[in-house]
Design a protein around this motif. Structure first.
Motif, PDB file in Angstrom:
ATOM      1  N   VAL A 519       0.864  -1.176   0.000  1.00 13.90           N
ATOM      2  CA  VAL A 519       0.000   0.000   0.000  1.00 13.90           C
ATOM      3  C   VAL A 519       0.899   1.224   0.000  1.00 13.90           C
ATOM      4  CG1 VAL A 519      -1.765   1.268   1.241  1.00 13.90           C
ATOM      5  CG2 VAL A 519      -1.815  -1.231   1.239  1.00 13.90           C
ATOM      6  N   VAL A 520       0.717   2.106  -0.973  1.00  8.95           N
ATOM      7  CA  VAL A 520       1.595   3.275  -1.091  1.00  8.95           C
ATOM      8  C   VAL A 520       0.832   4.538  -0.692  1.00  8.95           C
ATOM      9  CG1 VAL A 520       3.113   2.272  -2.830  1.00  8.95           C
ATOM     10  CG2 VAL A 520       1.031   3.423  -3.563  1.00  8.95           C
ATOM     11  N   ILE A 521       1.506   5.376   0.055  1.00 12.11           N
ATOM     12  CA  ILE A 521       0.976   6.681   0.457  1.00 12.11           C
ATOM     13  C   ILE A 521       2.105   7.699   0.351  1.00 12.11           C
ATOM     14  CG2 ILE A 521      -0.794   5.716   1.986  1.00 12.11           C
ATOM     15  CD1 ILE A 521       1.067   6.335   4.336  1.00 12.11           C
ATOM     16  N   ASP A 522       1.747   8.956   0.364  1.00  9.18           N
ATOM     17  CA  ASP A 522       2.725  10.052   0.406  1.00  9.18           C
ATOM     18  C   ASP A 522       3.786   9.898  -0.676  1.00  9.18           C
ATOM     19  OD1 ASP A 522       1.257  10.966   2.569  1.00  9.18           O
ATOM     20  OD2 ASP A 522       2.506   9.920   4.028  1.00  9.18           O
ATOM     21  N   ASP A 523       5.069   9.921  -0.290  1.00 13.45           N
ATOM     22  CA  ASP A 523       6.154   9.917  -1.269  1.00 13.45           C
ATOM     23  C   ASP A 523       6.182   8.629  -2.098  1.00 13.45           C
ATOM     24  OD1 ASP A 523       6.928  12.401  -0.466  1.00 13.45           O
ATOM     25  OD2 ASP A 523       8.556  11.704   0.829  1.00 13.45           O
ATOM     26  N   ALA A 524       5.863   7.486  -1.455  1.00 15.12           N
ATOM     27  CA  ALA A 524       5.863   6.216  -2.196  1.00 15.12           C
ATOM     28  C   ALA A 524       4.823   6.248  -3.304  1.00 15.12           C
ATOM     29  CB  ALA A 524       5.594   5.054  -1.245  1.00 15.12           C
ATOM     30  N   ARG A 525       3.714   6.877  -3.036  1.00 18.72           N
ATOM     31  CA  ARG A 525       2.685   6.970  -4.061  1.00 18.72           C
ATOM     32  C   ARG A 525       3.131   7.918  -5.169  1.00 18.72           C
ATOM     33  NH1 ARG A 525      -3.620   8.989  -3.513  1.00 18.72           N
ATOM     34  NH2 ARG A 525      -4.356   7.969  -5.439  1.00 18.72           N
ATOM     35  N   VAL A 526       3.804   8.982  -4.817  1.00 18.37           N
ATOM     36  CA  VAL A 526       4.334   9.905  -5.816  1.00 18.37           C
ATOM     37  C   VAL A 526       5.278   9.171  -6.755  1.00 18.37           C
ATOM     38  CG1 VAL A 526       5.820  11.911  -6.166  1.00 18.37           C
ATOM     39  CG2 VAL A 526       4.072  11.953  -4.377  1.00 18.37           C
ATOM     40  N   VAL A 527       6.152   8.316  -6.196  1.00 20.90           N
ATOM     41  CA  VAL A 527       7.106   7.561  -7.009  1.00 20.90           C
ATOM     42  C   VAL A 527       6.366   6.630  -7.974  1.00 20.90           C
ATOM     43  CG1 VAL A 527       8.907   5.794  -6.944  1.00 20.90           C
ATOM     44  CG2 VAL A 527       8.956   7.695  -5.314  1.00 20.90           C
ATOM     45  N   ALA A 537      11.316   7.912 -12.341  1.00 25.48           N
ATOM     46  CA  ALA A 537      10.730   8.171 -11.035  1.00 25.48           C
ATOM     47  C   ALA A 537      11.716   8.801 -10.070  1.00 25.48           C
ATOM     48  CB  ALA A 537      10.181   6.870 -10.448  1.00 25.48           C
ATOM     49  N   ASP A 538      13.011   8.716 -10.361  1.00 19.32           N
ATOM     50  CA  ASP A 538      14.015   9.298  -9.462  1.00 19.32           C
ATOM     51  C   ASP A 538      14.271  10.767  -9.763  1.00 19.32           C
ATOM     52  OD1 ASP A 538      14.383   6.915  -8.103  1.00 19.32           O
ATOM     53  OD2 ASP A 538      15.868   6.191  -9.545  1.00 19.32           O
ATOM     54  N   ARG A 539      13.794  11.225 -10.891  1.00 18.22           N
ATOM     55  CA  ARG A 539      14.020  12.637 -11.245  1.00 18.22           C
ATOM     56  C   ARG A 539      12.936  13.507 -10.618  1.00 18.22           C
ATOM     57  NH1 ARG A 539      14.595  13.613 -17.430  1.00 18.22           N
ATOM     58  NH2 ARG A 539      15.121  15.676 -16.575  1.00 18.22           N
ATOM     59  N   GLU A 540      13.351  14.684 -10.171  1.00 26.44           N
ATOM     60  CA  GLU A 540      12.420  15.571  -9.480  1.00 26.44           C
ATOM     61  C   GLU A 540      11.332  16.071 -10.412  1.00 26.44           C
ATOM     62  OE1 GLU A 540      10.352  17.479  -6.766  1.00 26.44           O
ATOM     63  OE2 GLU A 540      12.021  16.105  -6.395  1.00 26.44           O
ATOM     64  N   VAL A 541      11.662  16.261 -11.693  1.00 25.09           N
ATOM     65  CA  VAL A 541      10.644  16.756 -12.613  1.00 25.09           C
ATOM     66  C   VAL A 541       9.507  15.737 -12.771  1.00 25.09           C
ATOM     67  CG1 VAL A 541      11.831  15.820 -14.665  1.00 25.09           C
ATOM     68  CG2 VAL A 541      10.265  17.755 -14.893  1.00 25.09           C
ATOM     69  N   SER A 542       9.871  14.429 -12.769  1.00 27.32           N
ATOM     70  CA  SER A 542       8.850  13.386 -12.870  1.00 27.32           C
ATOM     71  C   SER A 542       7.996  13.362 -11.605  1.00 27.32           C
ATOM     72  CB  SER A 542       9.501  12.014 -13.085  1.00 27.32           C
ATOM     73  OG  SER A 542      10.222  11.983 -14.307  1.00 27.32           O
TER      74      SER A 542
END
Length: 584
Positions: A519-527, A537-542
């Motif tokens: 289950v992903v939330i917060d930053d993990a979900r953003v990734v 997914a490691d780039r800030e623009v993405s």
């Protein structure tokens, strides 16, 4: 509502515990990560066929468990009670197991049940809509089933099917009788000859064997008489006869017994033998007296045997077969005499069945006619939100030449999904993406009628993207306001709408590959959203793009709640879209 799904040893899955929440649950992950395996395991839990190839390599059995919240589901409790399953609290546990040997077992709340009971209960808890549903959408039978589900015509359909089956049976019986009658008419003379010939002889089962025995005795009467007399004389005749010569044995035995009384048993045996010989002599003499040559009787019996042999040669080869031929001929002739009455009775029954079928079909037609326009309007109202602003769907009911098991009319969905297009069958106008969206609109309309608390959408977003994908996600979110929704998707626009986001990923434990969930939330979900958008997914623009998508999803959902947009699709009301109480 499905609270948790536990999977063990299914395909490449070792152990997975999938926690679910209310609202929109979205399952994402790389292609091949195992999302379809989870849906397949869910299907197995709901009563689908469980084969041995589902079992993970090296494991003895595969197991799937589902924990359901029963609150607000009285109909499910009633069904469980009818099936003899206890459900005292608000949680219900379904379990399915399949062994490497292919043997399958099922339980509900720890009580063993059949797969059919598991399927009955599962159908009240979860409804699965997949990509294959889009392909089925072009099938006329499937379209009819969709409309009938909307108008809640289960009882009417069952009535038509039962009435049609009865009529088909009566028609078949009528054809059979008429065919038999026609055959009997063509063969009437022959049948009368057969019946008369056999009846005149009037044979009896076993008579042929008895005649053979009697004829054999009469044909050898003198020989039999002489042999019987000869045998009797050999026992009791002159001084050389058996009984005379046994007198010496009698005297010797008497002396032995006087000296040794223990030999009394020998004396008894001798006396019994002598008595038996005496009885044999009496029977032989009686038999010889009964045997008498009778040429006239012999000729009579031989004529009778010739009659029986002739019948068996024609209609046999055995006497039971001769009698069966007589019975068959009599039955066929009876059909000529009484067939008209039988046919008249069946014709009356058929006419009554035709009336019952017409009445049942008329009721089903009324339901379809009343609901077809409402259903089309409800589906059409959703098409603009799925990227087809000029889209229209209609339901065409066309009378059939004859009423069938499914009713008196065909059902066809026709649509014009683009501006300026003519109404055409879905199979001729819809692309894969368009079919997926039409199917989603249909599922959304039907969902408001279904009492099933959990809906599963298995990659129904195939073939869509961009702004349309965003709208599809909004529609799923809306459905999730009154159903728990589990959506398997590859689209970030849909994942961003989720209340509960689960990622399936594949990993290696030693040399063994397995699938797992997080289950992903917060930053993990953003990734995860960044990965789904196709960027690094490691780039800030993405990640910034992913955060923007998630923020927009939250804002759009809040705006949707603020304006109070609703969609009425119940069969008791005409579908309307309203915003702030004003029609648009």
């Amino acid at each position: 509502m499905l609270v948790e799904l536990r999977i063990r040893n299914v395909a490449v899955i070792d152990t997975v515990s999938l926690p679910l929440a209310g609202g929109l649950n979205v399952l994402t992950g790389e292609t091949g990560a195992g999302k379809s395996l989870i849906i397949g395991a869910l299907g197995m839990l709901l009563g689908e066929r469980a084969a041995a190839d589902r079992v993970r390599a090296g494991a003895e059995r595969a197991t799937v468990e589902g924990v359901f919240d029963l609150r607000g589901l009285p109909a499910v409790r009633v069904l469980l009670d009818e099936r003899g399953v206890e459900a005292d609290d608000d949680l219900l546990v379904l379990k399915r197991e399949v062994g490497a040997n292919g043997r399958s077992r099922a339980w509900i709340n720890g009580s063993a049940v059949t797969a059919s009971v598991l399927a009955d209960v599962g159908a009240r808890l979860v409804s699965v809509h997949g990509q294959h549903d889009s392909r089925q959408l072009v099938d006329a039978d499937h379209q009819r089933e969709v409309l009938d589900a909307y108008v809640q015509a289960d009882a009417a359909r069952a009535g038509v099917a039962a009435a049609h089956a009865q009529l088909v049976a009566l028609r078949a019986r009528e054809r059979e009788l008429e065919q038999g009658r026609q055959d009997a008419m063509r063969r009437a003379d022959y049948l009368r000859f057969v019946a008369r010939e056999i009846e005149e002889v009037n044979p009896v089962i076993g008579e042929d064997d008895a005649l053979d025995a009697d004829i054999r005795r009469l044909a050898h009467a003198e020989e039999l008489q002489g042999l019987a007399a000869q045998a009797a004389a050999a026992i009791t005749g002159d001084d050389r006869a058996a009984l005379t010569r046994l007198a010496t044995v009698r005297r010797a035995l008497a002396s032995l017994v006087r000296i040794d009384p223990s030999l009394e048993r020998l004396q008894s045996g001798f006396d019994a033998a002598v008595y038996a010989l005496d009885e044999l002599t009496t029977e032989l003499e009686s038999y010889a007296e009964t045997i008498e040559a009778d040429p006239q009787r012999l000729r009579t019996l031989e004529r009778r045997r010739d009659q029986l042999v002739s019948l068996m040669r024609k209609y046999g080869p055995t006497m039971p077969e001769v009698l069966a031929a007589a019975a068959e001929a009599s039955t066929a002739l009876d059909l000529l005499d009484g067939g008209t009455l039988d046919l008249a009775a069946i014709a009356d029954a058929r006419a009554s069945a035709e009336g019952a079928l017409a009445e049942a079909a008329a009721e089903l037609t009324r339901l379809r006619q009343r609901g077809a326009h409402r259903f089309a309007r409800a589906v059409t109202a959703l098409l603009p939100e799925l990227g087809m602003r000029e889209g229209r769907v209609e339901v065409v009911l066309a009378p059939l030449e004859a009423i069938g098991a499914a009713g008196a009319e065909s059902v066809a969905f026709v649509a014009a999904l683009n501006a300026g297009s003519d109404m055409r069958p879905l199979s001729r106008i819809a692309s894969g993406g368009e079919l997926s969206r039409v199917m989603l609109a249909l599922s959304t309309v039907l969902a408001r009628l279904q009492q099933v608390p959990t809906l599963v959408f298995d990659e129904v977003d195939a073939g869509v993207g961009g702004a349309v994908a965003w709208q599809v996600g909004a529609l799923m979110r809306r459905v999730a306001s009154h159903h728990q929704v589990l959506a398997i998707s590859h689209l970030a626009q849909i994942a961003a709408r989720a209340h509960h986001h689960i990622v399936v990923h594949k990993s290696a434990v030693g040399t063994v590959t397995t699938s797992d969930t997080t289950v992903v939330i917060d930053d993990a979900r953003v990734v995860e959203i960044a990965r789904m958008l196709g960027g690094d997914a490691d780039r800030e623009v993405s990640r910034a793009h992913a955060r923007e998508l998630l923020t927009r999803g939250s804002e759009d959902v809040q705006a949707l709640a603020d304006v109070g947009e609703t969609l009425e699709v119940t069969p008791s009301a005409t579908p309307k879209r309203q915003r702030r109480g004003k029609p648009v």
